[in-house]
Scaffold this motif. Structure first.
Motif, PDB file in Angstrom:
ATOM      1  N   ASP A  31       0.818  -1.209   0.000  1.00 44.08           N
ATOM      2  CA  ASP A  31       0.000   0.000   0.000  1.00 44.08           C
ATOM      3  C   ASP A  31       0.855   1.264   0.000  1.00 44.08           C
ATOM      4  OD1 ASP A  31      -2.211  -1.591   0.027  1.00 44.08           O
ATOM      5  OD2 ASP A  31      -2.699  -1.278   2.135  1.00 44.08           O
ATOM      6  N   ARG A  32       1.924   1.273   0.776  1.00 44.69           N
ATOM      7  CA  ARG A  32       2.772   2.460   0.860  1.00 44.69           C
ATOM      8  C   ARG A  32       3.493   2.726  -0.449  1.00 44.69           C
ATOM      9  NH1 ARG A  32       3.479   0.099   6.012  1.00 44.69           N
ATOM     10  NH2 ARG A  32       5.307  -1.046   5.286  1.00 44.69           N
ATOM     11  N   THR A  33       3.919   1.665  -1.113  1.00 46.69           N
ATOM     12  CA  THR A  33       4.612   1.822  -2.398  1.00 46.69           C
ATOM     13  C   THR A  33       3.685   2.435  -3.446  1.00 46.69           C
ATOM     14  OG1 THR A  33       6.011  -0.092  -1.927  1.00 46.69           O
ATOM     15  CG2 THR A  33       5.849   0.594  -4.224  1.00 46.69           C
ATOM     16  N   ALA A  34       2.471   1.916  -3.528  1.00 44.19           N
ATOM     17  CA  ALA A  34       1.511   2.447  -4.498  1.00 44.19           C
ATOM     18  C   ALA A  34       1.062   3.848  -4.127  1.00 44.19           C
ATOM     19  CB  ALA A  34       0.309   1.513  -4.601  1.00 44.19           C
ATOM     20  N   ALA A  35       0.927   4.103  -2.825  1.00 40.43           N
ATOM     21  CA  ALA A  35       0.433   5.404  -2.377  1.00 40.43           C
ATOM     22  C   ALA A  35       1.378   6.534  -2.767  1.00 40.43           C
ATOM     23  CB  ALA A  35       0.231   5.394  -0.867  1.00 40.43           C
ATOM     24  N   LYS A  36       2.685   6.290  -2.775  1.00 47.99           N
ATOM     25  CA  LYS A  36       3.627   7.339  -3.184  1.00 47.99           C
ATOM     26  C   LYS A  36       3.334   7.824  -4.590  1.00 47.99           C
ATOM     27  CE  LYS A  36       7.604   6.159  -0.279  1.00 47.99           C
ATOM     28  NZ  LYS A  36       9.043   5.769  -0.265  1.00 47.99           N
ATOM     29  N   VAL A  37       3.058   6.891  -5.488  1.00 47.41           N
ATOM     30  CA  VAL A  37       2.785   7.252  -6.879  1.00 47.41           C
ATOM     31  C   VAL A  37       1.405   7.876  -7.009  1.00 47.41           C
ATOM     32  CG1 VAL A  37       2.600   6.372  -9.238  1.00 47.41           C
ATOM     33  CG2 VAL A  37       4.289   5.397  -7.665  1.00 47.41           C
ATOM     34  N   GLY A  73      -2.096   0.613   7.555  1.00 48.31           N
ATOM     35  CA  GLY A  73      -1.211   0.065   6.538  1.00 48.31           C
ATOM     36  C   GLY A  73      -0.340   1.104   5.858  1.00 48.31           C
ATOM     37  N   TYR A  74      -0.606   2.383   6.122  1.00 45.48           N
ATOM     38  CA  TYR A  74       0.140   3.463   5.464  1.00 45.48           C
ATOM     39  C   TYR A  74       1.104   4.158   6.420  1.00 45.48           C
ATOM     40  CZ  TYR A  74      -3.255   2.859   1.733  1.00 45.48           C
ATOM     41  OH  TYR A  74      -4.031   2.336   0.725  1.00 45.48           O
ATOM     42  N   THR A  75       1.355   3.567   7.575  1.00 45.63           N
ATOM     43  CA  THR A  75       2.289   4.172   8.528  1.00 45.63           C
ATOM     44  C   THR A  75       3.727   4.019   8.031  1.00 45.63           C
ATOM     45  OG1 THR A  75       2.311   2.079   9.762  1.00 45.63           O
ATOM     46  CG2 THR A  75       0.782   3.787  10.496  1.00 45.63           C
ATOM     47  N   GLY A  76       4.671   4.595   8.796  1.00 43.97           N
ATOM     48  CA  GLY A  76       6.076   4.464   8.449  1.00 43.97           C
ATOM     49  C   GLY A  76       6.592   5.669   7.679  1.00 43.97           C
ATOM     50  N   SER A  77       7.516   5.415   6.767  1.00 46.36           N
ATOM     51  CA  SER A  77       8.197   6.487   6.043  1.00 46.36           C
ATOM     52  C   SER A  77       7.273   7.273   5.124  1.00 46.36           C
ATOM     53  CB  SER A  77       9.352   5.904   5.222  1.00 46.36           C
ATOM     54  OG  SER A  77       8.865   4.969   4.264  1.00 46.36           O
ATOM     55  N   LEU A  78       6.120   6.700   4.774  1.00 43.46           N
ATOM     56  CA  LEU A  78       5.201   7.389   3.865  1.00 43.46           C
ATOM     57  C   LEU A  78       4.696   8.693   4.475  1.00 43.46           C
ATOM     58  CD1 LEU A  78       3.580   7.381   1.210  1.00 43.46           C
ATOM     59  CD2 LEU A  78       1.787   6.120   2.417  1.00 43.46           C
ATOM     60  N   ALA A 118       7.107  16.012   3.289  1.00 46.24           N
ATOM     61  CA  ALA A 118       8.286  16.647   2.703  1.00 46.24           C
ATOM     62  C   ALA A 118       8.163  16.840   1.191  1.00 46.24           C
ATOM     63  CB  ALA A 118       9.532  15.819   3.018  1.00 46.24           C
ATOM     64  N   ALA A 119       7.647  15.838   0.493  1.00 49.15           N
ATOM     65  CA  ALA A 119       7.624  15.886  -0.971  1.00 49.15           C
ATOM     66  C   ALA A 119       6.337  16.453  -1.543  1.00 49.15           C
ATOM     67  CB  ALA A 119       7.858  14.485  -1.540  1.00 49.15           C
ATOM     68  N   LEU A 120       5.228  16.283  -0.817  1.00 48.37           N
ATOM     69  CA  LEU A 120       3.932  16.671  -1.366  1.00 48.37           C
ATOM     70  C   LEU A 120       3.231  17.757  -0.556  1.00 48.37           C
ATOM     71  CD1 LEU A 120       2.572  13.063  -2.092  1.00 48.37           C
ATOM     72  CD2 LEU A 120       3.874  14.544  -3.628  1.00 48.37           C
ATOM     73  N   ALA A 121       3.832  18.195   0.541  1.00 52.27           N
ATOM     74  CA  ALA A 121       3.198  19.164   1.439  1.00 52.27           C
ATOM     75  C   ALA A 121       1.813  18.687   1.853  1.00 52.27           C
ATOM     76  CB  ALA A 121       3.115  20.541   0.780  1.00 52.27           C
ATOM     77  N   LEU A 122       1.750  17.401   2.190  1.00 50.43           N
ATOM     78  CA  LEU A 122       0.489  16.732   2.473  1.00 50.43           C
ATOM     79  C   LEU A 122       0.564  16.074   3.841  1.00 50.43           C
ATOM     80  CD1 LEU A 122      -2.151  16.202   0.814  1.00 50.43           C
ATOM     81  CD2 LEU A 122      -1.150  14.006   0.173  1.00 50.43           C
ATOM     82  N   VAL A 123      -0.422  16.328   4.675  1.00 44.01           N
ATOM     83  CA  VAL A 123      -0.483  15.686   5.986  1.00 44.01           C
ATOM     84  C   VAL A 123      -1.212  14.351   5.840  1.00 44.01           C
ATOM     85  CG1 VAL A 123      -1.381  15.837   8.329  1.00 44.01           C
ATOM     86  CG2 VAL A 123      -0.451  17.878   7.220  1.00 44.01           C
TER      87      VAL A 123
END
Length: 298
Positions: A186-192, A212-217, A223-228
């Motif tokens: 989920d985290r891998t797909a969510a970045k894109v 399922g989206y916790t961690g480095s995401l 940092a990258a998307l200015a998104l909380v």
């Protein structure tokens, strides 16, 4: 004529009848639950992308009624049939598929879907651009036609197939979708996916997600998307079914999608076709809602 139906009535105000080569054909009589009502057609007609042949981009003027073509795609999505099993009162299946493929490859289904979503948000008293969203994924079994290059095994759900990653607004309307193999995290797909969604919706500042989206995401989004990215977790001492704040919105959207039989499994050979089917499913929901709650004037 072979493959043609007698269920036609003269007169249609679609562009193919008014300016194209569909004048020799009458307008098809609605007969299936997935067919647009006249109220839905009045909503849809002004929101349809203008065909390339009308904008001087070449190509032959269309010979089949736009309303009939749209109803044919809606019938396939709603009932989950094969393309070659298209009922005879619709245009030939290969012409319907050519329309579907053109709208898929040129992004026209996303454009049409976006116009409908804007109309629904406006009618609900919301700004066109959302500021908050919810993200989730759903694993579905893939049909045998899905190749090994785009399918996988979701060990958590024990499903061999594909995974739909969706982002929805606070009304449950689709902002973005990405289809991957079921073994993609989920985290891998969510970045894109979140990158795509934030590029299209610049006012988006907050996204709710499950554990399922916790961690480095979380740090990546800030940092990258200015998104909380706010994680809504289930309490460890909760038992049975519990409606979690905000997460129920995207779960409801997944339930809406599963009402259309073409999405009960993944039957598409290509992932972009699977994504297009999701957009088509949401257009059924939105046109019905607009026609029922706020009938559009002629």
């Amino acid at each position: 004529m072979g493959g043609q139906s007698s269920s036609f009535t003269p007169g249609c105000d679609c562009l193919a009848h008014r300016f194209g080569n569909a004048a020799d054909n009458g307008a098809r009589r609605p007969r299936y639950p997935s067919d647009m009502t006249d109220a839905e057609w009045k909503v849809v007609r002004p929101l349809l992308p203008v065909p390339g042949w009308m904008r001087g981009r070449g190509g032959q003027p269309e010979a089949y009624c736009h309303r009939a073509i749209l109803d044919a795609v809606r019938y396939l999505v709603d009932n989950g049939i094969k393309w070659r099993a298209m009922p005879a009162d619709f245009p030939p299946w290969d012409r319907v598929y050519a329309f579907f493929r053109r709208w898929r490859d040129r992004g026209l289904i996303g454009e049409f879907h976006g116009r409908l979503r804007d109309r629904v948000r406006t009618r609900a008293g919301r700004d066109i651009e959302p500021t908050a969203a919810v993200i989730d994924s759903q694993s579905v079994t893939a049909d045998a036609v899905v190749g090994s290059d785009s399918r996988g095994f979701d060990g958590g759900k024990l499903i061999n197939g594909r995974k739909r990653h969706i982002v929805v607004d606070s009304l449950g309307l689709l902002l973005g979708v990405m289809v991957t193999a079921a073994d993609v995290g989920d985290r891998t797909a969510a970045k894109v996916l979140l990158q795509r969604v934030t590029e299209a919706h610049h006012r988006l500042v907050l996204v709710w997600a499950d554990g399922g989206y916790t961690g480095s995401l979380v740090k990546h989004c800030l940092a990258a998307l200015a998104l909380v990215l706010q994680i809504v977790k289930r309490s460890d001492d909760q038992k049975g079914f519990v409606v979690l704040p905000k997460r129920w919105i995207v779960e409801r959207t997944n339930a809406w999608l599963m009402r259309t039989r073409r999405l009960a499994r993944d039957y598409e050979r290509r992932t972009n076709s699977a994504e297009a089917i999701v957009y088509w499913s949401m257009t059924l929901l939105m046109t019905r809602r607009l026609a029922r709650q706020h009938p559009s004037p002629a």
